[in-house]
Design an enzyme around this catalytic site. Structure first.
Site, PDB file in Angstrom:
ATOM      1  N   ARG A 155      -6.415   6.565  -2.582  1.00  0.00           N
ATOM      2  CA  ARG A 155      -5.680   5.756  -3.533  1.00  0.00           C
ATOM      3  C   ARG A 155      -6.389   4.427  -3.707  1.00  0.00           C
ATOM      4  NH1 ARG A 155      -0.200   6.179  -3.675  1.00  0.00           N
ATOM      5  NH2 ARG A 155      -0.281   4.102  -4.569  1.00  0.00           N
ATOM      6  N   ASP A 174      -0.509   7.717   4.526  1.00  0.00           N
ATOM      7  CA  ASP A 174      -0.123   6.423   3.971  1.00  0.00           C
ATOM      8  C   ASP A 174      -0.606   5.273   4.861  1.00  0.00           C
ATOM      9  OD1 ASP A 174       1.079   4.776   2.047  1.00  0.00           O
ATOM     10  OD2 ASP A 174       2.869   6.031   1.947  1.00  0.00           O
ATOM     11  N   ASP A 222       6.497  14.674   0.358  1.00  0.00           N
ATOM     12  CA  ASP A 222       6.239  13.263   0.631  1.00  0.00           C
ATOM     13  C   ASP A 222       7.074  12.794   1.829  1.00  0.00           C
ATOM     14  OD1 ASP A 222       5.615  10.338   0.082  1.00  0.00           O
ATOM     15  OD2 ASP A 222       4.733  11.244  -1.698  1.00  0.00           O
ATOM     16  N   ASP A 223       7.275  11.511   1.936  1.00  0.00           N
ATOM     17  CA  ASP A 223       7.955  10.891   3.081  1.00  0.00           C
ATOM     18  C   ASP A 223       9.381  11.441   3.238  1.00  0.00           C
ATOM     19  OD1 ASP A 223       8.427   9.195   5.219  1.00  0.00           O
ATOM     20  OD2 ASP A 223       8.009   7.351   4.102  1.00  0.00           O
ATOM     21  N   LYS A 231      -1.280  13.836   2.866  1.00  0.00           N
ATOM     22  CA  LYS A 231      -1.227  12.491   2.289  1.00  0.00           C
ATOM     23  C   LYS A 231      -0.974  11.532   3.440  1.00  0.00           C
ATOM     24  CE  LYS A 231       1.507   9.364  -0.598  1.00  0.00           C
ATOM     25  NZ  LYS A 231       2.672   9.226  -1.511  1.00  0.00           N
ATOM     26  N   ASP A 266       1.326   1.626  -5.941  1.00  0.00           N
ATOM     27  CA  ASP A 266       2.113   2.762  -6.417  1.00  0.00           C
ATOM     28  C   ASP A 266       2.401   2.654  -7.905  1.00  0.00           C
ATOM     29  OD1 ASP A 266       2.133   3.569  -3.799  1.00  0.00           O
ATOM     30  OD2 ASP A 266       4.209   2.973  -3.420  1.00  0.00           O
TER      31      ASP A 266
END
Length: 405
Positions: free
Chosen positions: A138, A85, A6-7, A83, A142
């Site tokens: 998504r 965002d 992830d980030d 992914k 979150d």
């Protein structure tokens, strides 16, 4: 199965002299190509993160305006999943702005000629239901490890946000469940199975519905420290089959107070998966008449069924007319209904005999929906889709999928 980074994986200070993203050497001392080779050697695939903005959500370099350069870099490393965002969008937050930003990365990934699954993390904003653009999207804010707690950051009806509970996301997914179809899937966010703030029954409900709606099954807990209970939940082959098998996407038949009825159908519409969830604070026995399950079908309503509960494998024979099922508080009852005289063919032992626990990162994903699709044949985008028409409303036609049956 993917291990997804992830980030915060890149150097925060910026790109190198050639304008490329740089993996943080303190976190990845051998570099991303080496890491991808190690992950591939375990039989897994590797995912990475960026944002359709000037910076990621944590303030690291992102990919807006640099789509092709970044896509080429990830392909050279052997990345299999992105992914993408939605932070720091440079004012491009309208519906068309969302479409433009996410389409730019779709096209860049396609031009790499490497199959990279494209996971859009756009939080459901701007109604960009993304079958023509991404392989998953998504559809809410979150998730947090809460069953039903309200949070000001996650409104009950609005999209986007953060600290959304399991039930908040599930109720938002219900009206759009059928947006998921071969080629692109609703992503209800990572699972919080394995977090101690949820009871075992809450985790079973959570896993069952995420699987049945055919969300990507993304584990967010530390797999090196998981309990035997968590492992048993996540390796229940009956429930995994709701996600990976040939069942339809689950749809909600009704919500009556704390009780919800969801269903999946077999391809021939003979067998059914029936899911009863109880979001209330007390155990309940719920009567489910066959008129609710087989609406407007008097022949099936009058038939006799063998009912196999998928968490326990308990079998009830010769069930007719209705069934009364015990559902624990914050729990779920899920069963396969097969006409008596026919033998269920896909009900598995409740616990898989083979489970992989060797992933070195704490986030993994596995999803091919229920459509028996082939991987990597769609112009480098990833998952295949039907010719032309992408979803059941036939609103989308995408050249990237048109030759991919």
């Amino acid at each position: 199965m993917h291990s997804v980074i992830d980030d915060c994986w890149a150097v925060k200070s910026g790109r190198d002299s050639s304008g490329n993203l740089v993996a943080d050497p303190s976190k990845f001392p051998n570099g991303m190509k080496w890491l991808a080779d190690q992950v591939h050697g375990l039989g897994l695939k590797l995912g990475i993160y960026s944002s359709a903005g000037t910076l990621t959500c944590a303030g690291y370099p992102a990919s807006l305006g640099r789509e092709q350069q970044d896509a080429n870099l990830w392909a050279s490393w052997g990345i299999d999943y992105l992914k993408y965002d939605n932070c720091n969008d440079a004012g491009q937050s309208s519906q068309q702005g969302n479409i433009n930003r996410y389409t730019a990365m779709r096209d860049a990934l396609a031009k790499t000629n490497r199959p990279i699954l494209y996971s859009m993390c756009n939080w459901g904003v701007a109604d960009v239901w993304a079958a023509p653009i991404g392989n998953s999207w998504r559809m809410s804010g979150d998730i947090t490890a809460s069953f039903d707690a309200t949070h000001s950051g996650c409104p009950a009806t609005a999209v986007g946000g953060y600290s959304c509970s399991v039930m908040n996301i599930l109720n938002k997914a219900a009206p759009i469940a059928t947006k998921g179809a071969k080629g692109g899937w609703n992503d209800l966010d990572m699972m919080v199975v394995g977090f101690n703030s949820l009871t075992a029954d809450e985790q079973k409900l959570h896993f069952t519905l995420w699987a049945a709606i055919k969300s990507p099954l993304i584990m967010g807990h530390d797999v090196t420290k998981q309990s035997a209970t968590t492992l048993a939940i996540l390796t229940n082959r009956n429930i995994i089959d709701l996600n990976q098998g040939t069942w339809s996407v689950a749809t909600r038949t009704y919500q009556r107070g704390n009780i919800q009825l969801w269903q999946q159908t077999s391809p021939n519409n003979v067998d059914r998966i029936v899911i009863v969830l109880n979001s209330g604070g007390n155990d309940e026995t719920v009567a489910v008449p066959f008129t609710d399950i087989f609406a407007n079908d008097s022949v099936r309503q009058a038939a006799t069924y063998t009912v196999t509960e998928l968490w326990t494998n308990a079998v009830s024979n010769s069930v007719r007319g209705q069934i009364s099922v015990p559902v624990k508080r914050h729990g779920v009852w899920v069963a396969r209904f097969a006409p008596s005289g026919s033998q269920p063919t896909t009900t598995r032992s409740a616990t898989s005999t083979t489970s992989r626990t060797t992933a070195r990162t704490t986030t993994t994903t596995s999803n091919q929906g229920g459509s028996q699709v082939k991987y990597g044949q769609c112009g480098g985008i990833g998952w295949t889709g039907p010719t032309g028409c992408i979803d059941s409303t036939c609103q989308f036609s995408n050249p990237y999928y048109s030759q991919c049956l």
